[in-house]
Write a protein that holds these residues in place. Structure first.
Motif, short mmCIF file in Angstrom:
data_model
loop_
_atom_site.label_atom_id
_atom_site.label_comp_id
_atom_site.label_asym_id
_atom_site.label_seq_id
_atom_site.Cartn_x
_atom_site.Cartn_y
_atom_site.Cartn_z
N HIS A 94 41.01 49.46 -35.14
CA HIS A 94 40.75 48.02 -34.96
C HIS A 94 39.69 47.58 -35.96
O HIS A 94 38.53 48.02 -35.87
CB HIS A 94 40.28 47.72 -33.54
N VAL A 95 40.07 46.72 -36.89
CA VAL A 95 39.16 46.24 -37.93
C VAL A 95 39.17 44.72 -37.92
O VAL A 95 40.24 44.09 -37.95
CB VAL A 95 39.59 46.76 -39.32
N VAL A 96 37.98 44.15 -37.88
CA VAL A 96 37.83 42.69 -37.87
C VAL A 96 36.78 42.31 -38.90
O VAL A 96 35.73 42.95 -38.99
CB VAL A 96 37.39 42.16 -36.48
N ALA A 97 37.07 41.25 -39.67
CA ALA A 97 36.11 40.76 -40.65
C ALA A 97 35.87 39.27 -40.43
O ALA A 97 36.82 38.52 -40.25
CB ALA A 97 36.62 40.98 -42.07
N ARG A 98 34.62 38.88 -40.47
CA ARG A 98 34.28 37.46 -40.44
C ARG A 98 34.34 36.96 -41.88
O ARG A 98 33.70 37.52 -42.77
CB ARG A 98 32.88 37.23 -39.87
N LEU A 99 35.12 35.90 -42.08
CA LEU A 99 35.23 35.28 -43.40
C LEU A 99 34.97 33.79 -43.23
O LEU A 99 35.65 33.12 -42.46
CB LEU A 99 36.63 35.51 -44.00
N TYR A 100 33.97 33.28 -43.93
CA TYR A 100 33.63 31.87 -43.82
C TYR A 100 34.63 30.97 -44.55
O TYR A 100 34.86 29.84 -44.15
CB TYR A 100 32.23 31.61 -44.40
N ASP A 101 35.23 31.46 -45.62
CA ASP A 101 36.14 30.66 -46.44
C ASP A 101 37.55 30.70 -45.87
O ASP A 101 38.19 31.75 -45.85
CB ASP A 101 36.13 31.22 -47.87
N PRO A 102 38.07 29.54 -45.40
CA PRO A 102 39.41 29.51 -44.80
C PRO A 102 40.52 29.99 -45.76
O PRO A 102 41.50 30.58 -45.32
CB PRO A 102 39.62 28.03 -44.45
N VAL A 103 40.36 29.76 -47.06
CA VAL A 103 41.37 30.20 -48.02
C VAL A 103 41.43 31.73 -48.03
O VAL A 103 42.52 32.32 -48.03
CB VAL A 103 41.07 29.65 -49.43
N ARG A 104 40.29 32.36 -48.01
CA ARG A 104 40.27 33.83 -47.97
C ARG A 104 40.88 34.35 -46.67
O ARG A 104 41.59 35.35 -46.67
CB ARG A 104 38.85 34.35 -48.12
N GLU A 105 40.56 33.68 -45.58
CA GLU A 105 41.12 34.12 -44.29
C GLU A 105 42.64 34.07 -44.35
O GLU A 105 43.32 35.02 -43.95
CB GLU A 105 40.60 33.28 -43.13
N ASP A 106 43.20 32.98 -44.85
CA ASP A 106 44.66 32.85 -44.96
C ASP A 106 45.25 33.96 -45.83
O ASP A 106 46.29 34.53 -45.50
CB ASP A 106 45.04 31.49 -45.54
#
Length: 131
Positions: A94-106
């Motif tokens: 189980h790996v989770v990353a917080r990404l502030y940039d919505p483009v990167r998240e997509d």
């Protein structure tokens, strides 16, 4: 459950304290030793000083036996890279990353590399719901 958390800011410390109180094995990695003060005196977990993209630091944190890895540093690039290392090199389930940039998240969702949390989108959605 054994959880390795990268980043001992407000969110990382809060999550670490919660998991620790619930009896989980928690290891927190941070570049700044002062950040560990957020964990409080009653924190039973382990603290590792270093960067979360360094495989030796990750090994010292016990990532090879981790059930989960959560990247909560203040940098999207660091979080993405550390999460990829956890998933692809160490095969953490189980790996989770917080990404502030919505483009990167997509992008990461599209590639299926990891689960992400984007506070920018979550906050915007909640504000939209409220108004």
């Amino acid at each position: 459950m054994k959880v390795v958390i990268l980043g001992c800011g407000r969110m990382g410390a809060h999550l670490a304290r919660r998991l620790d109180r619930e009896g989980h094995t928690v290891v927190v990695i941070d570049r700044t030793s002062d950040s560990f003060a957020r964990l409080g005196n009653d924190f039973q977990g382990k603290m590792v000083l270093g960067t979360g993209i360094d495989e030796d630091i990750l090994r010292r944190a016990g990532i090879e036996n981790a059930d989960a890895f959560v990247a909560l540093s203040n940098g999207d690039n660091t979080n993405a890279m550390a999460a990829e290392i956890a998933k692809l090199v160490f095969h953490v389930p189980h790996v989770v990353a917080r990404l502030y940039d919505p483009v990167r998240e997509d992008t990461y969702h599209t590639l299926g590399l990891m689960e992400t949390v984007c506070p920018t989108i979550m906050g915007s959605d909640k504000i939209y719901e409220i108004i």
